[in-house]
Design a protein around this motif. Structure first.
Motif, PDB file in Angstrom:
ATOM      1  N   ARG A 102      18.642  54.803 -59.448  1.00 24.95           N
ATOM      2  CA  ARG A 102      19.928  55.173 -58.833  1.00 24.95           C
ATOM      3  C   ARG A 102      21.061  54.951 -59.833  1.00 24.95           C
ATOM      4  O   ARG A 102      21.979  55.773 -59.934  1.00 24.95           O
ATOM      5  N   GLU A 103      20.994  53.849 -60.570  1.00 32.44           N
ATOM      6  CA  GLU A 103      22.033  53.550 -61.563  1.00 32.44           C
ATOM      7  C   GLU A 103      22.085  54.654 -62.622  1.00 32.44           C
ATOM      8  O   GLU A 103      23.178  55.101 -63.009  1.00 32.44           O
ATOM      9  N   VAL A 104      20.896  55.096 -63.062  1.00 33.52           N
ATOM     10  CA  VAL A 104      20.854  56.169 -64.055  1.00 33.52           C
ATOM     11  C   VAL A 104      21.484  57.437 -63.485  1.00 33.52           C
ATOM     12  O   VAL A 104      22.248  58.136 -64.166  1.00 33.52           O
ATOM     13  N   GLY A 105      21.167  57.710 -62.213  1.00 34.96           N
ATOM     14  CA  GLY A 105      21.762  58.890 -61.575  1.00 34.96           C
ATOM     15  C   GLY A 105      23.281  58.815 -61.556  1.00 34.96           C
ATOM     16  O   GLY A 105      23.984  59.784 -61.843  1.00 34.96           O
TER      17      GLY A 105
ATOM     18  N   THR B 168      25.298  61.326 -71.166  1.00 29.30           N
ATOM     19  CA  THR B 168      24.344  62.385 -71.514  1.00 29.30           C
ATOM     20  C   THR B 168      22.909  61.858 -71.445  1.00 29.30           C
ATOM     21  O   THR B 168      22.675  60.643 -71.416  1.00 29.30           O
ATOM     22  N   ARG B 169      21.969  62.774 -71.481  1.00 28.16           N
ATOM     23  CA  ARG B 169      20.551  62.387 -71.495  1.00 28.16           C
ATOM     24  C   ARG B 169      20.236  61.549 -72.726  1.00 28.16           C
ATOM     25  O   ARG B 169      19.510  60.556 -72.666  1.00 28.16           O
ATOM     26  N   ALA B 170      20.811  61.975 -73.862  1.00 26.00           N
ATOM     27  CA  ALA B 170      20.552  61.241 -75.111  1.00 26.00           C
ATOM     28  C   ALA B 170      21.067  59.812 -75.009  1.00 26.00           C
ATOM     29  O   ALA B 170      20.428  58.875 -75.496  1.00 26.00           O
TER      30      ALA B 170
ATOM     31  N   ASP C 100      16.455  63.760 -62.539  1.00 23.17           N
ATOM     32  CA  ASP C 100      17.420  64.673 -61.932  1.00 23.17           C
ATOM     33  C   ASP C 100      18.521  63.842 -61.280  1.00 23.17           C
ATOM     34  O   ASP C 100      18.239  62.896 -60.545  1.00 23.17           O
ATOM     35  N   VAL C 101      19.774  64.241 -61.529  1.00 28.26           N
ATOM     36  CA  VAL C 101      20.896  63.405 -61.100  1.00 28.26           C
ATOM     37  C   VAL C 101      20.915  63.218 -59.579  1.00 28.26           C
ATOM     38  O   VAL C 101      21.014  62.089 -59.088  1.00 28.26           O
TER      39      VAL C 101
ATOM     40  N   ARG D 182      12.181  58.827 -72.456  1.00 25.95           N
ATOM     41  CA  ARG D 182      12.074  60.258 -72.126  1.00 25.95           C
ATOM     42  C   ARG D 182      12.132  60.447 -70.609  1.00 25.95           C
ATOM     43  O   ARG D 182      12.800  61.345 -70.095  1.00 25.95           O
ATOM     44  N   SER D 183      11.403  59.572 -69.906  1.00 21.97           N
ATOM     45  CA  SER D 183      11.364  59.658 -68.455  1.00 21.97           C
ATOM     46  C   SER D 183      12.761  59.431 -67.868  1.00 21.97           C
ATOM     47  O   SER D 183      13.207  60.157 -66.981  1.00 21.97           O
TER      48      SER D 183
END
Lengths: 218, 854
Positions: free
Chosen positions: B753-756, B764-766, B846-847, B840-841
């Protein structure tokens, strides 16, 4: 049926003591449908958790069907929950790796019954809550309302004398919530139902309301 | 009870294990690898010991005792009559030696000199009659040994060398090169099966002439008599069971046994991984556990279920570990046999022997390790009432690690204190290592929190938002991070500690070879690159031959062997002291390290009543200059005054240095092992080497080594030892890698959830991936630092102390900077490699799904 006798409950949160319930004395008779209301932090959920044997009072006495739960061991409370009470949570709490049928039968599986032996009962309950065609689905494949209906079916599978529901419609839209409330109302004819809610409309289906404010009965 | 346990296992445990396959596999592999290491070390041990025992059994046949004057002293053939006079005794004289074949091909073989008439009553000999017109009996074949220069060969050896009856073979002997004629072949049965069939047999008389002295044999093998009767018949003799291992073998076996200890450390590392995995799995299932408790499952039922669940993983892991260990054992056995045979060719492992007890212990070890690792996190999770478990996020925040930190420090202190007990209790080393691991695991959660907080500003400055998020994430679950760091650090510590110890020993011994021994070239009777010890000496005449060579300025003779000193079998190095002193004088640059020049030592050695002892001899046996020691000889014990201690790394059980003349008088042995040469100024070493080989190579097999060659050979032997432990370290590092992957993956899951949210507000993804990589690198850096520090500490004191107790060697510590750098680089590489898949995962989440995740 459920008797609170000068019950208090205090929690420790960090460095401070929180009095969740303060000297509550109340009786819920057999067969009643009671809604427990109050603002956030009023002690509603604590009231329900104590009634369900999920927690023990800090002081006072608590009786369920004459049995003094405040003096019970953890195993005794667990067996009480297994055999005499059914629980419905706000956040559903289904086991994600089990199917709808298995989640429904879970209390009986815990008690040692084989699935084949209890399948019919579980299916009947699922039929009653309108999920007969979803037996093999996993929780992640269901909508919020469907999940809560499974939870209600699970709570009823042991034919408990008491059904305890903590904000059962808290995570649902109004239409779905209405369906759930109707289910609860239907089950209340056969048993005692205690429902915690902050929603006055939900409380309207109960026969009686009690109000908690700052841990005390209003 | 069985019904609900079965239900809980079937519907909850098995499904959870199958659903989270990666985590299950991580725990499975951690246990499997640890058990495999243990089993492989044990199997290598038992296989080599079994091969040695088989060899001994086959060689000894029916014989129960061997009678001799002392180790390496042999016995007079005249004693045979006294032994045979004992009623019921069957006795046979034996000469047993390793021999080098020069022609038609280079080969090493075990050579037995026997008297067939008596030997046939103890050992089974079967001649090969494949090419004969009629069956041949052994007596007929052995009768051919009465002809001069006859030899019987094992048929497999003969076939390998393409040698037939009637062909000639040339062997190196004490009398120089000897041509012998093959008069018969022997089937690989009985003693011929020993040492893989690389065996030859000659008559006892010929063996005495070529390898010993007239009237002396190595031993008398006896059956049918008691030890007491033999001691009474042969006063002053030693009577021992036939299957005693030689000192060379005992030393190599001790090294092999140390591998088992290292493997147990790897099991410990595996335990940490499993603990970590189970702890994470339990935390992830808090809600599930809370639900089960709420709807009627008791604590005991859930605990049983979770423990059985992990017992299943542990059982499968243990079975896989035993199988993997058996496969790894083949590699270890090949390695070990090679290192044994470099010292002296003594072992030929025919089969990998896996004892039932090894299998059972391996299974028990894996299973108990898993249960031990799983028990605590499960118990902790169930201590709280169901409602607290259901509020799992509050539950986690209440954890404090300060009291555990104190406990961890106490364990570290206890481990350090226990090192002192190494002087009296060898197992203290293993217990101490276990305490260090435990202490580290307990102390690291709090340390990790402190380190992460300290690193936060630096990481924020260097890597901005990714940096401080990585530091925060590392500190968020310190217990999980700490266990990963412990596992990785432990593996690196093993690597650095072994390297520290070996490099310290290598530096000291190379320096000793370089500065203490004053020769340019050594003319040896043995190919040292194949066998450092053992082999046959050459006759004394070779020294005069060497001295006559134009390239030679001076030379001195050396005889190295084994003898009993005060009942202990040690190496004896007999040096032509006058020549040695002259050679030292020719080395002014090494003046500060000249041996035997202190007052009274050289004259004492030359007088023949004094000797010097090596430093490790002095330590092992509590011997000092001024003491008197007794050397066993055929004529009885002879006393010597200890003149001085000298630095000498020739033999791990100690050595004594005497003058060559004194040695010859003691043992009636004029042969030589080496002639050490000092070259004339301006003579090129390689040119001199070629000259010596040509001049001497006709009559003798000689091998000419430069000091640097000997250093290389010694270094190679140490490298082989290092390689053995490196295999184990490699596997422990793989376990450490699995641990980091495990931790990171769970960290990513927990922060879905935090990543979202971060992605939703613009990361960004990077950047997300970099955060995960930085977290991994931070863990790896702490693990690397811990590993290097512990490894250097371990190599600095406990390992050296252990070596001192075992061998008497105490070498100054040398930091293996190369290995330290490798450990640092390896830890970062492992961190980066482990981060790849989780990063990578995380970057691909997905946001909207992530925000909605619960």
């Amino acid at each position: 049926m459920i008797r609170f006798q000068d019950v208090s409950k205090t929690y420790t949160q960090g460095a401070r003591q929180v009095q969740a319930l303060s000297h509550v004395t109340h009786t819920i008779e057999r067969g009643e449908f009671v809604a427990v209301m109050g603002p956030s932090g009023s002690g509603k959920s604590t009231f329900l958790h104590l009634a369900a044997g999920l927690d023990l009072p800090t002081s006072g006495q608590l009786f369920v069907d004459g049995a003094a739960t405040h003096a019970m061991s953890d195993d005794e409370l667990t067996h009480l929950r297994r055999n005499r009470t059914g629980l419905v949570f706000q956040f559903f709490n289904l086991v994600p790796t089990l199917t709808v049928l298995e989640n429904t039968a879970l209390p009986l599986l815990i008690a040692g019954h084989r699935l084949a032996a209890v399948r019919a009962r579980a299916e009947a309950l699922l039929e009653r809550v309108g999920l007969r065609d979803r037996l093999q689905h996993l929780p992640e494949e269901l909508s919020g309302g469907e999940i809560q209906r499974v939870a209600i079916a699970r709570a009823l599978v042991t034919d408990p004398q008491v059904l305890l529901a903590d904000e059962p419609t808290g995570n649902l839209d109004s239409a779905t919530g209405g369906e759930i409330l109707a289910l609860l109302a239907a089950t209340s004819k056969e048993r005692t139902v205690v429902m915690v809610t902050h929603d006055a409309k939900a409380a309207g289906i109960a026969e009686r309301r009690i109000e908690l404010r700052d841990g005390r009965l209003g | 009870m069985a019904g609900n346990l079965g239900n809980l296992l079937r519907y909850l445990s098995i499904r959870h294990l199958l659903r989270h396959r990666l985590r299950t596999l991580l725990g499975f592999f951690a246990i499997a690898l640890g058990v495999a290491l243990y089993v492989s070390a044990e199997v290598a041990n038992t296989s080599v010991i079994a091969a040695l025992e088989d060899s001994g059994r086959e060689l000894s046949g029916r014989a129960e005792w061997q009678v001799m004057r002392g180790h390496s002293l042999g016995i007079e053939t005249a004693m045979l009559a006294k032994v045979r006079a004992i009623e019921g005794a069957v006795a046979a004289p034996v000469i047993q030696t390793s021999a080098a074949m020069v022609a038609p091909a280079k080969a090493s073989l075990l050579l037995l000199g026997v008297d067939f008439a008596s030997d046939a009553m103890l050992r089974l000999w079967r001649p090969s009659d494949a090419a004969a017109a009629a069956p041949i009996d052994a007596a007929t074949v052995f009768a051919t040994l009465t002809t001069p220069n006859a030899i019987l060969l094992a048929r497999p050896l003969a076939e390998r060398l393409a040698v037939r009856r009637g062909d000639a073979v040339t062997l190196d002997t004490r009398a120089g090169r000897q041509e012998l004629v093959v008069t018969g072949l022997l089937e690989p049965e009985g003693p011929v099966r020993a040492v893989g069939g690389d065996l030859g047999v000659i008559g006892i008389g010929q063996a005495q002439r070529l390898f010993r002295s007239e009237g002396i044999v190595d031993r008398i093998d006896v059956a049918g008599a008691s030890r007491e009767a033999l001691l009474a018949a042969c006063p002053g003799c030693v009577v021992e069971p036939v299957r005693r291992f030689e000192p060379l073998v005992e030393d190599s076996l001790a090294r092999l046994r140390s591998l088992v200890a290292i493997s147990l450390i790897a099991v410990l590392v595996g335990i940490f991984i499993v603990y970590n995995t189970v702890a994470v799995a339990v935390v992830e299932r808090f809600k599930e556990i809370g639900t089960l408790r709420a709807i009627g499952a008791t604590r005991a039922e859930i605990q049983r279920t979770l423990l059985v669940e992990w017992a299943i993983v542990g059982a499968f892991g243990s079975v896989a570990g035993v199988a993997g260990g058996w496969l790894l054992a083949k590699l270890l056995v090949d390695f070990t046999a090679e290192s044994f045979n470099v010292l002296a060719q003594v072992v030929h492992v025919r089969a990998i022997v896996i004892e039932p007890t090894t299998v059972l212990v391996g299974l028990a070890l894996g299973l108990s390790a898993t249960l031990a690792a799983a028990w605590l996190p499960v118990r902790r999770a169930l201590q709280h009432p169901p409602v607290a478990i259901l509020r799992a996020h509050d539950f986690r925040r209440r954890e404090s690690f300060r009291s555990v930190f104190v406990l961890g420090v106490l364990c570290l202190v206890a481990g350090a204190c226990l090192i002192w007990a190494l002087r009296h209790w060898m197992t203290a080393g293993l217990v101490s290592t276990g305490l260090f691991f435990l202490g580290l695991a307990l102390a690291l959660p709090q340390l990790t929190t402190w380190i992460a907080r300290r690193c936060r500003p630096l990481l924020a400055r260097l890597c901005r938002v990714e940096g401080f998020l990585a530091a925060d994430n590392t500190a968020k679950f310190p217990q999980r991070t700490a266990l990963t760091v412990t596992a990785l650090g432990g593996a690196l510590a093993m690597m650095v500690a072994s390297a520290t110890f070996i490099e310290s020993f290598r530096t000291a011994s190379m320096r000793w070879l370089e500065y203490t021994l004053p020769f340019d070239l050594a003319v040896s009777s043995t190919d040292l690159s194949r066998a450092i010890y053992g082999g046959n000496p050459f006759p004394a005449a070779i020294a005069a031959e060497v001295a006559r060579q134009p390239a030679v300025a001076d030379c001195y003779a050396v005889r190295a062997g084994f003898c009993d000193v005060d009942g202990r079998n040690v190496m004896v190095v007999a040096v032509e002291m006058a020549g040695f002193a002259r050679a030292q004088a020719l080395r002014p640059e090494h003046a500060s390290r000249r041996r035997f020049e202190e007052k009274g030592i050289l004259p004492g050695l030359l007088a023949g009543d004094g000797l010097c002892i090596s430093d490790n001899f002095a330590h092992l046996y509590g011997c000092r200059p001024g003491d008197t020691v007794s050397i066993a000889t055929r004529a009885g014990p002879k006393s010597f005054r200890v003149l001085a201690t000298v630095e000498d790394y020739s033999w791990p059980r100690g050595c004594v240095v005497v003058d060559l003349a004194a040695y010859r008088k003691l043992f009636d042995d004029t042969t030589l092992s080496y002639v050490d040469v000092v070259l004339r100024p301006g003579v090129a070493r390689d040119e001199a080497r070629a000259q010596l080989a040509q001049a001497l190579g006709g009559a003798y097999s000689v091998y000419v080594f430069a000091r640097s060659d000997i250093q290389q050979i010694a270094g190679d032997a140490l490298d082989r030892l290092m390689a053995l432990s490196n295999v184990q370290v490699l596997i422990a590092l793989v376990i450490g890698l699995l641990g980091i992957v495990n931790t990171l993956w769970i960290s990513v899951l927990h922060r879905t959830r935090e990543v979202g949210l971060l992605r939703a507000i613009g990361m960004t993804r990077a950047q997300i991936a970099r955060t995960v990589v930085l977290e991994a690198l931070l863990m790896a850096t702490v693990g690397g630092g811990v590993g290097i520090a512990l490894g250097l500490l371990g190599g600095w004191y406990p390992l050296r102390l252990f070596t001192l107790q075992m061998t008497g060697f105490w070498t100054p510590m040398v930091v293996p900077w190369g290995y330290v750098a490798a450990a640092a680089g390896l830890s970062l590489a492992i961190g980066a490699a482990a981060a790849w898949a989780p990063a990578r995962s995380a970057s691909r989440l997905d946001v909207l799904d992530a925000i909605g995740y619960e």
